[in-house]
Design a protein around this motif. Structure first.
Motif, PDB file in Angstrom:
ATOM      1  N   ASP A   1     -39.301  11.997  30.953  1.00 34.77           N
ATOM      2  CA  ASP A   1     -38.865  13.068  30.072  1.00 34.77           C
ATOM      3  C   ASP A   1     -37.395  13.361  30.369  1.00 34.77           C
ATOM      4  N   VAL A   2     -36.533  13.009  29.425  1.00 33.24           N
ATOM      5  CA  VAL A   2     -35.095  13.148  29.670  1.00 33.24           C
ATOM      6  C   VAL A   2     -34.642  14.597  29.603  1.00 33.24           C
ATOM      7  N   SER A   3     -35.381  15.470  28.938  1.00 35.25           N
ATOM      8  CA  SER A   3     -34.990  16.878  28.909  1.00 35.25           C
ATOM      9  C   SER A   3     -35.191  17.518  30.276  1.00 35.25           C
ATOM     10  N   ALA A   4     -36.167  17.052  31.032  1.00 31.31           N
ATOM     11  CA  ALA A   4     -36.385  17.557  32.388  1.00 31.31           C
ATOM     12  C   ALA A   4     -35.297  17.063  33.332  1.00 31.31           C
ATOM     13  N   MET A   5     -34.682  15.929  32.984  1.00 33.12           N
ATOM     14  CA  MET A   5     -33.603  15.375  33.815  1.00 33.12           C
ATOM     15  C   MET A   5     -32.236  15.866  33.366  1.00 33.12           C
ATOM     16  N   ASN A   6     -32.208  16.780  32.380  1.00 33.60           N
ATOM     17  CA  ASN A   6     -30.962  17.335  31.815  1.00 33.60           C
ATOM     18  C   ASN A   6     -30.062  16.264  31.224  1.00 33.60           C
ATOM     19  N   ILE A   7     -30.667  15.333  30.499  1.00 35.96           N
ATOM     20  CA  ILE A   7     -29.921  14.300  29.786  1.00 35.96           C
ATOM     21  C   ILE A   7     -30.098  14.553  28.301  1.00 35.96           C
ATOM     22  N   TRP A   8     -28.989  14.745  27.606  1.00 35.92           N
ATOM     23  CA  TRP A   8     -29.030  15.026  26.172  1.00 35.92           C
ATOM     24  C   TRP A   8     -28.109  14.051  25.467  1.00 35.92           C
ATOM     25  N   ASP A   9     -28.675  13.207  24.647  1.00 32.75           N
ATOM     26  CA  ASP A   9     -27.912  12.240  23.870  1.00 32.75           C
ATOM     27  C   ASP A   9     -27.971  12.688  22.421  1.00 32.75           C
ATOM     28  N   LEU A  10     -26.828  12.959  21.850  1.00 29.79           N
ATOM     29  CA  LEU A  10     -26.782  13.501  20.511  1.00 29.79           C
ATOM     30  C   LEU A  10     -26.947  12.414  19.452  1.00 29.79           C
ATOM     31  N   TYR A  11     -27.646  12.752  18.390  1.00 26.97           N
ATOM     32  CA  TYR A  11     -27.805  11.862  17.256  1.00 26.97           C
ATOM     33  C   TYR A  11     -26.447  11.571  16.620  1.00 26.97           C
TER      34      TYR A  11
END
Length: 87
Positions: free
Chosen positions: A34-44
């Protein structure tokens, strides 16, 4: 192929926030996290513009290639007989 199939499986089950952790490696640990738990946000938006500019670059290369191929090659023209100068 295994990693991509695991990612597709997670997305198909409804986990849209699952991504691939490349630092985990292929063996042992689970690479789909889960990338949101790892604080990774990739924008569309970033992906959209990257794809847009890649397509624009490819179209430009093809346009230049088409222009180069459309021009006749150098050499003698038909109006001028071989071996004769313009003088």
């Amino acid at each position: 192929m295994d990693i991509i199939s695991k990612l597709y499986e997670q997305h198909a089950s409804g986990n849209a926030k699952v991504g691939v952790d490349l630092e985990a490696g292929e063996t042992g640990e689970d690479v789909c996290k889960d990338v949101s738990a790892m604080n990774i946000w990739d924008l569309y938006v970033n992906k959209f513009f990257a794809l847009k500019y890649a397509v624009d670059a490819a179209c430009t290369v093809l346009r230049v290639d088409q222009t180069i191929m459309a021009k006749p090659a150098g050499g003698l023209t038909r109006e001028q007989p071989a071996g004769m100068d313009e003088d």
